[in-house]
Design a protein around this motif. Sequence first.
Motif, PDB file in Angstrom:
ATOM      1  N   ASP A  95      -2.181   4.629   8.188  1.00 27.62           N
ATOM      2  CA  ASP A  95      -2.662   3.407   7.529  1.00 27.62           C
ATOM      3  C   ASP A  95      -3.371   2.483   8.507  1.00 27.62           C
ATOM      4  O   ASP A  95      -3.372   2.709   9.718  1.00 27.62           O
ATOM      5  CB  ASP A  95      -1.524   2.718   6.765  1.00 27.62           C
ATOM      6  CG  ASP A  95      -0.494   2.047   7.658  1.00 27.62           C
ATOM      7  OD1 ASP A  95      -0.881   1.380   8.634  1.00 27.62           O
ATOM      8  OD2 ASP A  95       0.712   2.177   7.370  1.00 27.62           O
TER       9      ASP A  95
ATOM     10  N   ILE B  28       7.172   6.609   9.776  1.00 25.36           N
ATOM     11  CA  ILE B  28       6.812   5.225  10.063  1.00 25.36           C
ATOM     12  C   ILE B  28       6.874   5.082  11.587  1.00 25.36           C
ATOM     13  O   ILE B  28       7.907   5.402  12.203  1.00 25.36           O
ATOM     14  CB  ILE B  28       7.808   4.260   9.376  1.00 25.36           C
ATOM     15  CG1 ILE B  28       7.744   4.444   7.852  1.00 25.36           C
ATOM     16  CG2 ILE B  28       7.555   2.819   9.785  1.00 25.36           C
ATOM     17  CD1 ILE B  28       6.447   4.029   7.195  1.00 25.36           C
TER      18      ILE B  28
ATOM     19  N   ALA C 160       5.002   5.255   1.333  1.00 26.34           N
ATOM     20  CA  ALA C 160       4.729   3.811   1.285  1.00 26.34           C
ATOM     21  C   ALA C 160       4.657   3.264   2.693  1.00 26.34           C
ATOM     22  O   ALA C 160       5.238   3.820   3.627  1.00 26.34           O
ATOM     23  CB  ALA C 160       5.830   3.104   0.503  1.00 26.34           C
ATOM     24  N   THR C 161       3.948   2.168   2.835  1.00 24.36           N
ATOM     25  CA  THR C 161       3.935   1.493   4.121  1.00 24.36           C
ATOM     26  C   THR C 161       4.515   0.096   3.971  1.00 24.36           C
ATOM     27  O   THR C 161       5.007  -0.273   2.892  1.00 24.36           O
ATOM     28  CB  THR C 161       2.533   1.479   4.741  1.00 24.36           C
ATOM     29  OG1 THR C 161       2.631   1.053   6.102  1.00 24.36           O
ATOM     30  CG2 THR C 161       1.582   0.572   3.978  1.00 24.36           C
ATOM     31  N   GLU C 162       4.449  -0.693   5.043  1.00 23.79           N
ATOM     32  CA  GLU C 162       5.211  -1.935   5.076  1.00 23.79           C
ATOM     33  C   GLU C 162       4.436  -3.145   4.593  1.00 23.79           C
ATOM     34  O   GLU C 162       4.957  -4.251   4.592  1.00 23.79           O
ATOM     35  CB  GLU C 162       5.682  -2.188   6.524  1.00 23.79           C
ATOM     36  CG  GLU C 162       6.638  -1.116   7.015  1.00 23.79           C
ATOM     37  CD  GLU C 162       6.973  -1.266   8.484  1.00 23.79           C
ATOM     38  OE1 GLU C 162       6.286  -2.052   9.181  1.00 23.79           O
ATOM     39  OE2 GLU C 162       7.914  -0.603   8.934  1.00 23.79           O
ATOM     40  N   PHE C 163       3.148  -2.992   4.218  1.00 20.55           N
ATOM     41  CA  PHE C 163       2.348  -4.161   3.859  1.00 20.55           C
ATOM     42  C   PHE C 163       1.484  -3.874   2.645  1.00 20.55           C
ATOM     43  O   PHE C 163       1.271  -2.740   2.318  1.00 20.55           O
ATOM     44  CB  PHE C 163       1.471  -4.582   5.044  1.00 20.55           C
ATOM     45  CG  PHE C 163       0.623  -3.472   5.556  1.00 20.55           C
ATOM     46  CD1 PHE C 163      -0.659  -3.280   5.064  1.00 20.55           C
ATOM     47  CD2 PHE C 163       1.103  -2.571   6.513  1.00 20.55           C
ATOM     48  CE1 PHE C 163      -1.448  -2.235   5.513  1.00 20.55           C
ATOM     49  CE2 PHE C 163       0.326  -1.530   6.978  1.00 20.55           C
ATOM     50  CZ  PHE C 163      -0.958  -1.369   6.480  1.00 20.55           C
TER      51      PHE C 163
ATOM     52  N   VAL D 238       1.058   2.313  10.821  1.00 22.81           N
ATOM     53  CA  VAL D 238       2.490   2.353  10.548  1.00 22.81           C
ATOM     54  C   VAL D 238       2.859   3.671   9.853  1.00 22.81           C
ATOM     55  O   VAL D 238       3.599   4.488  10.402  1.00 22.81           O
ATOM     56  CB  VAL D 238       2.907   1.147   9.691  1.00 22.81           C
ATOM     57  CG1 VAL D 238       4.399   1.217   9.366  1.00 22.81           C
ATOM     58  CG2 VAL D 238       2.589  -0.166  10.403  1.00 22.81           C
ATOM     59  N   ASN D 239       2.362   3.893   8.657  1.00 25.89           N
ATOM     60  CA  ASN D 239       2.678   5.113   7.905  1.00 25.89           C
ATOM     61  C   ASN D 239       1.670   6.199   8.269  1.00 25.89           C
ATOM     62  O   ASN D 239       0.467   6.015   8.123  1.00 25.89           O
ATOM     63  CB  ASN D 239       2.601   4.827   6.397  1.00 25.89           C
ATOM     64  CG  ASN D 239       2.836   6.077   5.557  1.00 25.89           C
ATOM     65  OD1 ASN D 239       2.149   7.083   5.703  1.00 25.89           O
ATOM     66  ND2 ASN D 239       3.796   6.003   4.659  1.00 25.89           N
TER      67      ASN D 239
ATOM     68  N   ASN E 210       0.808  -1.217   0.000  1.00 26.96           N
ATOM     69  CA  ASN E 210       0.000   0.000   0.000  1.00 26.96           C
ATOM     70  C   ASN E 210       0.845   1.272   0.000  1.00 26.96           C
ATOM     71  O   ASN E 210       1.953   1.300   0.526  1.00 26.96           O
ATOM     72  CB  ASN E 210      -0.933  -0.016   1.214  1.00 26.96           C
ATOM     73  CG  ASN E 210      -2.025  -1.051   1.039  1.00 26.96           C
ATOM     74  OD1 ASN E 210      -2.833  -0.949   0.112  1.00 26.96           O
ATOM     75  ND2 ASN E 210      -2.039  -2.059   1.891  1.00 26.96           N
TER      76      ASN E 210
ATOM     77  N   ARG F 157      -2.804  -0.340   9.749  1.00 24.23           N
ATOM     78  CA  ARG F 157      -2.063  -1.007  10.828  1.00 24.23           C
ATOM     79  C   ARG F 157      -1.293  -0.001  11.687  1.00 24.23           C
ATOM     80  O   ARG F 157      -0.490  -0.359  12.518  1.00 24.23           O
ATOM     81  CB  ARG F 157      -1.092  -2.040  10.249  1.00 24.23           C
ATOM     82  CG  ARG F 157      -1.797  -3.211   9.594  1.00 24.23           C
ATOM     83  CD  ARG F 157      -0.823  -4.288   9.149  1.00 24.23           C
ATOM     84  NE  ARG F 157      -1.465  -5.202   8.231  1.00 24.23           N
ATOM     85  CZ  ARG F 157      -0.824  -6.116   7.505  1.00 24.23           C
ATOM     86  NH1 ARG F 157       0.505  -6.216   7.583  1.00 24.23           N
ATOM     87  NH2 ARG F 157      -1.483  -6.910   6.688  1.00 24.23           N
TER      88      ARG F 157
END
Lengths: 450, 481
Positions: free
Chosen positions: B394, B427, A447-450, B398-399, A398, B396
């Motif tokens: 986001d 992050i 951007a994110t991690e997933f 995170v971002n 994502n 979860r």
Amino acid sequence: MIDTKRLDVLLKETLANSPGDETELVARCGTNRLTRFAESVIHQNVSEEDCTVTVRVAVGKRTGVASTNRLEAGVLAEAVKQATEVAQASPEDPGFPGFQKSERAPEADTYSEATALMPPSARAEAIGRAVAIAAEKGATLSGAYRVSDFRFAVMNTSGTEQEYYGTDAFLSTYATDDDGVAGAAVAYAKGIDGIDVEATTRRAVDKCVAGADPVAIDYEPLDVIIEPKAVAELMSWLNFTAFGAKQVQEGFSFMTGRFGEKVMGDNITIRDDGFDTAGVPVPFDYEGVPKKPVTIIEQGVARSPVYDTLTAARDGAESTGHAGTAAFRGGPGPSNLFIEPGDKTNDELISMVDRGLLVTSFHYVNGLLDTRKALFTGMTRAGTFLIEGGKIVRAVKNLRWTDSMMRVFSNVDAMTREREVIGASWGAVGSVTSPTMLIRGFKFTGATEF
Amino acid sequence: MKDLLKQAMDDLRQRGVDYADARRVRGLSEILVMKNGTLETASTIESEGFGIRILKGGAWGFASSSELTREKVSEIAEQALGIAEASGTVGNPGITLDKRPPAVDTYTSEYREDPFEVPLAEKLEMLTAACEGMRRTEGVKLVTASTMNFRTEKLFVDTEGSAIDQTITEAGGGISATAVDDAGKRQTRSYPASFRGDYATRGFEFTRSLRLVENAERIGAEALELLNADECPAVNTTLIIGGTQLALQVHESCGHPIELDRVFGTEASYAGTSFLTTDKLGSFRYGSKVVNLVADATCEGGLGSFAYDDEGVAAQRTDIVRDGIFVGYLTSRETAPRIGLSSNGTMRASGWNRIPLVRMTNINLMPGEGSLEDLIADTEDGIFIDSNKSWSIDQRRVNFQFGCEIAWEIKRGKRVRMLKNPVYTGITPEFWGGCDAVAGPEEWHVWGIPSCGKGEPGQTAHVGHGVSPARFRNVEVGGKR
């Protein structure tokens, strides 16, 4: 639930005995039932029956509001007294136009008896079918299935008397695999016969399966195909920040000072029509004013916001029937919004992209960065796919985007013929009917991690 | 009503339910919003009713009504039972609750001045004066002053013998001024915080302490100054975050991801899940060693303070992040046993017609030392930012990206110029890992946020965040895109 006749007697007595110069009563009574499921089990399952009366009293050009759900003659009289005292203590609003007498709103197709009568066992049975569909593909399912039925009535001392009975139904499905990869789909309609549980679930599950093993990509401006759920998330923020006359008059809206000017692309027409059954009709507003069709954006040109009586009086216009509750004046807003469609299929849109993304939905959109430029940010969610050479090639992780909606909707290259009705998950009737859009050069910024 | 609900609990116990509770809630709100000298909203809202929650065969059912009669209590109990039975037909979740002794108690939150007894005219006079103060600056076109007061009377009974009465009073307010230039460009300054101000579990004495009128002229002048300020540059730099913005940073990047129901996926389809999965508990480095966070429902005057949660569990203080290591969640009687713990009392419902969910209480960043000015003086090159304007993170957590009302460039330990339209992004664990200083107790304040959303059907919770300004290294700061 208080019966209709007793409520009507109570309301009429209250109106007749009000000491204010003018009085308005708004009653919303009904039942909301919602079943939530996660990890393929039902974990929350609730029902609520309530009847709230909101009293607005005017003393000259001063107004006060009180709201209660204790429906006894003495309590409603107390609410009127409170509203009157507030009005008497308030400063004058020279622009207050008084309560308007409205003709009876035309009948609208707003009610589904099967929806009003749907028992919890039927919702559970539908969710059971959905869970089984997900299990076939090794996915677990989350989501919510809501049904609501209500009576909405408005009356005032100027002679307005409106009422309608309504229902609506909402389903969200969110399929996830063992790695947490998700796919989402929603359905919204006047009643449960408009909710295709199996088809909605399959769409979510298919997205989940196709989304396996997403890869990170560099964020940069990219062509993007956004599906109706994602478009509706943008529209709901435009409803909040731009399309109402209050936002325009306060200089908050990107349309302020730009009426008659091109603010989006030639192919963008956005209108609200409370009686259009392609969405979910709402015949009148919280002031009892029947809905009028409003073209907000016509072929990219800013045409008109939606009005309530107060904002209309300021502009020397007529209310378009889009008032919200007087208990907290956020200003008028659209309720049954439509984006005119294009002439493509989904596959044709994909074939038009050399390198870009297909986005199923957004998460946590925020439209307050710069409302004059309609500068929004948000994340992609539950189904983001890379398109190369006119074909979907794989899932990607994502991304965050930050872009102006004026720019975004000026760069819509094509749209689908098919549209989808997207609604809210809880209680507030309101929908956006949108095609899927191909937008050139959408600005991804993180951007994110997933 | 108490006897009726107790009787309903007795009946349900005899019918063999695993557990049941009932809440009768009366909520009273007063909202006054003055815009440019005219009352935009002047309303009192009363909502009263009861809800019955039943756990039967390991599955939940809940029904509620605003009609407070003997017949309706019986009807709603039957409805809730039927709903629980329906819930158990789809992959029965097999829910069990932790054990805890029943509580019988009465609690009234403290206040010195009942906000509902303060004459309306006096409140309006305060808002009018605040609006006038902000409008003294030429170029300020739109001013808003508001106050909101809340009272919640709650009765809780359950099948285990608890019977708790609570009355909680909350108050607060805020002001904002928008300056507009001839081209229609605009900038807004707010005080003491954006989005309607600051709130506390106190009386009108708290609203008075905000000194809205005394700060009005300064806020109006700042709005105009901000309109003429330079754009915030895009730069990777040291960021000092002021209290009002840091409260929201804590809220979004710590408060929500530590909700254990969310971790277990119950918000997956809506608000999202959490990166703080249970395998990380006790070992994951959430932030630097100066980062210490607690969840404290006992925090005096905090907007997330109470005596008992809506499962009858006493208010508690729990370590969340200790010396930078993630060590605790917000839990409930249902979720805590799944990680071998007992509830730490964070289940809260927004009204009689909603089930309790795991919610933030007061999620507090514990103070370090020194003042904000010490932090700035100790910073060679950076940006000081405050007052939230936009927020996004986001699913979860995170971002994230936050936009703020205002910033100041820092050079050689001094604020050298005001900046407009600042935005920063990061992050979550990297960001908190870059925190190298938290200001001291003299700067610490519990900010009250009365608008935390969660759940379907939607619920709005009142939560608090105690913070002092803090400094973060290597943060991506940008102007508007």
